[in-house]
Structures are given as C-alpha cells and as structure tokens.
Design a protein around this motif. Structure first.
Motif, PDB file in Angstrom:
ATOM      1  N   LYS A 194       0.762  -1.175  -0.005  1.00  0.00           N
ATOM      2  CA  LYS A 194       0.103   0.109   0.153  1.00  0.00           C
ATOM      3  C   LYS A 194       0.959   1.242   0.016  1.00  0.00           C
ATOM      4  CE  LYS A 194      -4.047   1.981   2.728  1.00  0.00           C
ATOM      5  NZ  LYS A 194      -4.705   1.943   3.734  1.00  0.00           N
ATOM      6  N   THR A 195       1.940   1.229   0.756  1.00  0.00           N
ATOM      7  CA  THR A 195       2.797   2.421   0.736  1.00  0.00           C
ATOM      8  C   THR A 195       3.365   2.738  -0.501  1.00  0.00           C
ATOM      9  OG1 THR A 195       3.168   2.013   3.189  1.00  0.00           O
ATOM     10  CG2 THR A 195       4.586   3.474   1.973  1.00  0.00           C
TER      11      THR A 195
ATOM     12  N   ALA B 105       7.773   1.790  -8.830  1.00  0.00           N
ATOM     13  CA  ALA B 105       8.163   0.570  -8.425  1.00  0.00           C
ATOM     14  C   ALA B 105       8.625   0.640  -7.082  1.00  0.00           C
ATOM     15  CB  ALA B 105       9.770   0.657  -9.544  1.00  0.00           C
ATOM     16  N   LYS B 106       9.255  -0.571  -6.571  1.00  0.00           N
ATOM     17  CA  LYS B 106       9.546  -0.546  -5.082  1.00  0.00           C
ATOM     18  C   LYS B 106      11.173  -0.222  -5.142  1.00  0.00           C
ATOM     19  CE  LYS B 106       8.496  -3.928  -2.334  1.00  0.00           C
ATOM     20  NZ  LYS B 106       8.564  -5.437  -1.800  1.00  0.00           N
TER      21      LYS B 106
ATOM     22  N   ALA C 246      17.045  11.178   1.923  1.00  0.00           N
ATOM     23  CA  ALA C 246      17.206   9.609   1.295  1.00  0.00           C
ATOM     24  C   ALA C 246      16.055   9.364   0.060  1.00  0.00           C
ATOM     25  CB  ALA C 246      17.098   8.693   2.342  1.00  0.00           C
ATOM     26  N   TYR C 247      16.061   8.274  -0.364  1.00  0.00           N
ATOM     27  CA  TYR C 247      15.071   8.209  -1.254  1.00  0.00           C
ATOM     28  C   TYR C 247      13.920   7.808  -0.703  1.00  0.00           C
ATOM     29  CZ  TYR C 247      18.275   8.090  -5.530  1.00  0.00           C
ATOM     30  OH  TYR C 247      19.377   8.501  -6.327  1.00  0.00           O
ATOM     31  N   ASN C 248      12.712   8.051  -1.362  1.00  0.00           N
ATOM     32  CA  ASN C 248      11.175   7.411  -0.837  1.00  0.00           C
ATOM     33  C   ASN C 248      11.328   6.245  -1.394  1.00  0.00           C
ATOM     34  OD1 ASN C 248      10.966  10.577  -1.671  1.00  0.00           O
ATOM     35  ND2 ASN C 248       9.286  10.129  -0.193  1.00  0.00           N
TER      36      ASN C 248
ATOM     37  N   TYR D 161       8.482  15.137   0.672  1.00  0.00           N
ATOM     38  CA  TYR D 161       7.406  15.250   0.734  1.00  0.00           C
ATOM     39  C   TYR D 161       6.346  15.038  -0.629  1.00  0.00           C
ATOM     40  CZ  TYR D 161       2.742  16.562   2.874  1.00  0.00           C
ATOM     41  OH  TYR D 161       1.278  16.367   3.221  1.00  0.00           O
ATOM     42  N   PHE D 162       5.547  13.929  -0.343  1.00  0.00           N
ATOM     43  CA  PHE D 162       4.818  13.651  -1.681  1.00  0.00           C
ATOM     44  C   PHE D 162       3.380  14.473  -1.714  1.00  0.00           C
ATOM     45  CE2 PHE D 162       1.407  10.820  -3.726  1.00  0.00           C
ATOM     46  CZ  PHE D 162       1.953  10.954  -4.918  1.00  0.00           C
ATOM     47  N   PHE D 163       2.976  15.193  -2.665  1.00  0.00           N
ATOM     48  CA  PHE D 163       2.000  16.032  -2.669  1.00  0.00           C
ATOM     49  C   PHE D 163       0.668  15.453  -3.632  1.00  0.00           C
ATOM     50  CE2 PHE D 163       4.903  19.385  -1.671  1.00  0.00           C
ATOM     51  CZ  PHE D 163       4.448  19.962  -0.872  1.00  0.00           C
ATOM     52  N   ASP D 164       0.017  14.642  -3.130  1.00  0.00           N
ATOM     53  CA  ASP D 164      -0.930  13.825  -3.725  1.00  0.00           C
ATOM     54  C   ASP D 164      -1.762  14.392  -4.747  1.00  0.00           C
ATOM     55  OD1 ASP D 164      -2.869  15.132  -2.496  1.00  0.00           O
ATOM     56  OD2 ASP D 164      -3.627  13.309  -1.239  1.00  0.00           O
ATOM     57  N   THR D 165      -1.925  15.824  -5.036  1.00  0.00           N
ATOM     58  CA  THR D 165      -2.547  16.540  -5.968  1.00  0.00           C
ATOM     59  C   THR D 165      -1.653  17.041  -7.113  1.00  0.00           C
ATOM     60  OG1 THR D 165      -4.171  16.877  -4.480  1.00  0.00           O
ATOM     61  CG2 THR D 165      -4.230  18.186  -6.342  1.00  0.00           C
TER      62      THR D 165
END
Length: 528
Positions: free
Chosen positions: A152-153, A169-170, A342-344, A458-462
C-alpha cells in the motif's frame, strides 16, 4: 521529518552501474527452464499474437546488445510472451532525452503500452490532461501478485486525486548521496577523519597547502557543475534552522533560514582555492571523474557508492595504488544530527497511456514480473553463466554481448523494482556491497552512514499546476544560481543572493510555494 520535501541547490544524479566481460549467448534453453509463468492466462490465447510495447532506456553504452534481442528480452518473450500469445517489443528512448522524447510520443498517441519516468511532475501533468489510464480496476482484476509485492505504501505514490494513475516501482536501496575522503592523505598528514564542518575546513586547507599526494594541481574538494555528481552533499541541511513541517515542505530551499550562510561558506571555500577551480564548466562531470581517478582530489560528495564503482575504483587503483577513499559524515545541524535526504520507498513511475489498446496485457506483464523467480532471473540470470554465489549472495559476472546488462541489475527491464531484490533487506545490502569487490566493508559502512539521520521528499498527492508550469524553469535556475553564488567575489555575495532569490520567486517560485501550501493544508485537513 519523514515526509519532507527538498529541492537541493546541488542535486545528485542517479548513475547506473554497467557490466562488461565475456560469455556465450546460447543459454536460452537454460533460461527457459528457470522461468516461471506466474500471472499468465490459464488457457493460451489463440489467433495472431498481440504486440505489447514497453519503453526501455537507451543509455548509449559502448558494445551494448540489441535492445530487442538479447538474453533478457528472449527470456521475457519465451516466458511471458508465448504463454500469452504476445510479442513484447521494446521501444528505446534515449536516457538523456527521456522527458522530451516521451512528451513527443504522448502527443502523437504513439507512447509504448508500458511507459515510465522518474519525474513525478510529468505524471502529474499527464494525469491532469487525462492522458493516462486510471489503473484501479485493472490492478484489482489482473494485478494481485503485483499489488501484494508493492504494498500500500509504495502504491500510494502513484495516487493522484485519490486514483491510481501510476505504478511506482519498489525502491530497495534508500541511500542517496555520500561523502568520501582520502584516508591515505589523512594518514600522511597525521590527521583524523573529520567529523565536523570546522574539522573538514582545516583538513581541506592542509590538503591544499601540504599536498600529501604530491600531485600537480591538487584539488581539496572535487566539484562539478550543479546538477551532476560531485555536489555539495548535505552541507545546506547542516545550516538550516528549525522550521515547522508546513514551512519546511512548502517553501523553496532558497527561503530556508540558514541557506544563505551555507552558500556563503561554499563561496569562501572557492575563493580560498579549496574547490575545483573550473567546476562550473564541468557540465558532464567528466573532468571531475578524471581528477578523482588521477589522484588529485582529497574529498568529494556524490552517490553513496560512487567511488566503489568500477569506472572509478579501477582506474584510480591503477593510477594511484595507495589511494583509499573512505565514507565520512561531517555536516552536523543544530540538533547535533547529520540530516541528509534519502530516497522515498518508490522508484520509477510506470504508467499506461490513454492511447494504449493493450492495458490488460500490460498489467498482466507487470504482475508476471513481480514473481520472485522472474525478478531474480532478470537481475542475476543463471548461476555459473551470469552470476556466481558467494556466501549465499549472488554476484554478477560482468559480460559483453547478449548477456550484457545495460543498466545496474537490468533496472530498465525490472520495472516493478528499483534496486537489488533478494527478499531480505540485509541480503540486499550485502548484495549491493558485493558489487564492489575488495571494498565490501567500505560499501556497507557508506550505506549505513547514508541511511542514518535521513528525511525523504514530501509527496503531494494532487497535481500542482504551478509546478507543472514552472518546474523546469525553476530547476534550471536552481543550478545557475548555485554556481554563480559559489564563484562570485565575496564582497558581492549578499547582494547577488538577494537579487537571484527575488528573480527565482518572480519566475514562478512564489506561485509554486503558494500552491504547495494550499495542497499541503488540504492534505492535512483530510487526515482529520
């Protein structure tokens, strides 16, 4: 600070490790016997085969095999294509022009059925203009193994406005940058490994004045033009002062308290001849590579494993057998921590264009690829041919011709994972270290340092319309501003910094910051 965003003044770039010795190419039958057909149809489809097109980076590697006819692509067609009555055709896209080429293909409705990019704003843009398919239903119907593998993440990074628009991709290796210093030079000078900014500064002066390597044109700190390897590491983070999460993730680095002092420190180093004199002209990092491998550089920052890669370690050892780079952590912040990005958990973004007529087959392909046996073969091939086992860890046998991997562990083919995937993170780290024969301990130490005290973007979901509109312009300005500020005269620094930042904000920086703040507040409100 787990989900915080930063656009570093000096960006590090991903570089791919390459392979390169020799072997035969008559191993298709062995490859087939090692295959799995997980995710294929229970009954083989009839009629003419369907052609599934898949993007692949053409990295222009000397001696690379035919990107549509080699050990790895034949394995894919034998073990996914044939059971699904399909032909998997790879569409080469130049790595250095991937966004431009992708935009042209998308505009002409000719993008491959499976396309990808590392650039999240590009996905935002395609999602905004309804150019790519929503994947929720397809994943539910044909992507069970894929969904379970990614989790899910990871999948959440492909959500835009609550819909699954991309399949990230993971990423199994989270370390990004690293810093390295010539331990043999320190030993000659009787100096310890530096652990603070001040200690590093004194070390750089000693390298300049005492030239422990006895080279012509000693370079205490090796640097290249901003945007390439040989960057400034986490120096800026060590100067940034305390901020709220909202301030940290929404404002550009240029406005962070302390950022000006970080650039002023670099300006001081440059004017004291402690940094590569012509770094701003080195826009490919080839000069910096030459300086390092010729033994002129005492300290530098790049990818966490950069000096361990064979294109650096082998010529350096040939030219200067005593050379010994070790990883260091020197930039401590106000908390007493060595904060670094670091990488997400997500890697490359895979998507299906709206123009694709083979979306179901595309998801089946990615689902098939998520099988551990498939991933292992695509990354390591056959034992004794493409890899050998050492203490339970596979090690790639570098090869040419059909067996050559044109990217590290075939990451351009393994679209569901970025990095080593052995099903266990400790094994993954051991495998990463094994890619640097003789330097395994150094590699493990570097990975540990560079996954400590980290934060992620930070991941902006929009989708941010302002970032889509101004992102490239601001990215280019970032690079130019950083280089100009490092090389200017000290007396001109303060006025130039203020002038450049004002221009940056007027060119779109303010619009991006305002929209970041709006999206951030909406996301926080939705969590309540």
């Amino acid at each position: 600070m787990k989900k915080m965003m930063v656009i570093l003044p000096a960006l590090t770039l991903l570089a791919s490790s390459l392979a390169g010795c020799s072997s035969g190419n008559n191993n298709e039958s062995q490859a087939t016997s090692a295959a799995t057909t997980t995710g294929t149809a229970s009954a083989k489809p009839s009629g003419p085969p369907t052609t599934l097109t898949v993007e692949i980076f053409d990295r222009g590697i000397q001696g690379q095999p035919d990107l549509n006819n080699n050990t790895w692509t034949r394995y894919i067609n034998d073990n996914f294509g044939k059971p699904n009555n399909a032909i998997v055709k790879f569409v080469p896209v130049p790595r250095s022009q991937e966004i431009d080429k992708l935009n042209v293909l998308m505009a002409a409705n000719e993008a491959p059925d499976i396309s990808f990019t590392y650039d999240s704003p590009t996905i935002s843009r395609y999602s905004k203009v309804n150019g790519i398919l929503q994947l929720d239903d397809l994943l539910a119907k044909h992507g069970k193994e894929l969904t379970n593998y990614l989790g899910k993440t990871v999948l959440s990074y492909g959500l835009f406005n609550g819909k699954q628009m991309a399949i990230p991709a993971k990423r199994t290796s989270l370390a990004w940058g690293g810093m390295f210093i010539r331990k043999d030079w320190l030993d000659k000078l009787g100096m310890p490994i530096p652990t603070t900014k001040d200690e590093l500064y004194n070390t750089l002066i000693a390298f300049r004045d005492k030239n422990p390597g006895g080279v012509n044109g000693v370079i205490p700190w090796g640097l290249a033009a901003t945007g390439f390897n040989y960057n400034t590491g986490n120096l800026s983070e060590s100067y940034w002062e305390k901020q709220t999460e909202e301030e940290f993730v929404t404002a550009p680095n240029w406005l962070k308290p302390g950022n000006k002092d970080a650039l002023k420190f670099l300006n001081k180093l440059y004017n004291e001849k402690l940094i590569s004199p012509d770094f701003a002209l080195d826009k490919t990092a080839k000069q910096a590579d030459a300086d390092v491998t010729n033994g002129k550089v005492g300290f530098f920052s790049a990818n966490w494993d950069y000096p361990l890669r064979q294109n650096i370690s082998v010529p350096l050892k040939t030219n200067v057998p005593s050379a010994n780079f070790v990883p260091v952590d020197v930039f401590k912040n106000y908390e007493g921590k060595y904060k670094k990005i670091a990488y997400n958990e997500n890697g490359v973004n895979v998507f299906i264009p709206k123009s694709s007529k083979n979306a179901e087959l595309a998801i089946k392909y990615l689902n098939w690829m998520s099988d551990p046996k498939v991933l292992f073969f695509l990354q390591y091939g056959l034992e004794g041919v493409n890899h050998k086992m050492v203490d339970g860890i596979p090690q790639v046998i570098n090869q040419t011709g059909d067996n050559m991997q044109t990217s590290y562990l075939n990451l351009d083919l393994t679209l569901v994972v970025n990095g080593v995937e052995l099903g266990d993170q400790q094994k993954n780290i051991k495998a990463l270290a094994a890619s640097a024969p003789g330097l395994e301990a150094v590699a493990e130490q570097s990975y540990k340092i560079n996954t400590t005290d980290t934060y992620t973007g930070y991941f902006f979901d929009t989708p941010s319309e302002s970032n889509i509109k101004f992102g490239k312009t601001l990215g280019d300005m970032n690079k130019q501003m950083t280089d100009k500020l490092i090389v200017c005269k000290p007396a001109e620094f303060d006025a130039l910094y203020d002038k450049l930042v004002a221009e940056y904000m007027a060119a779109g920086g303010q619009a991006v910051m305002d929209e970041n703040l709006k999206i951030y507040k909406a996301m926080q409100a939705n969590k309540k």
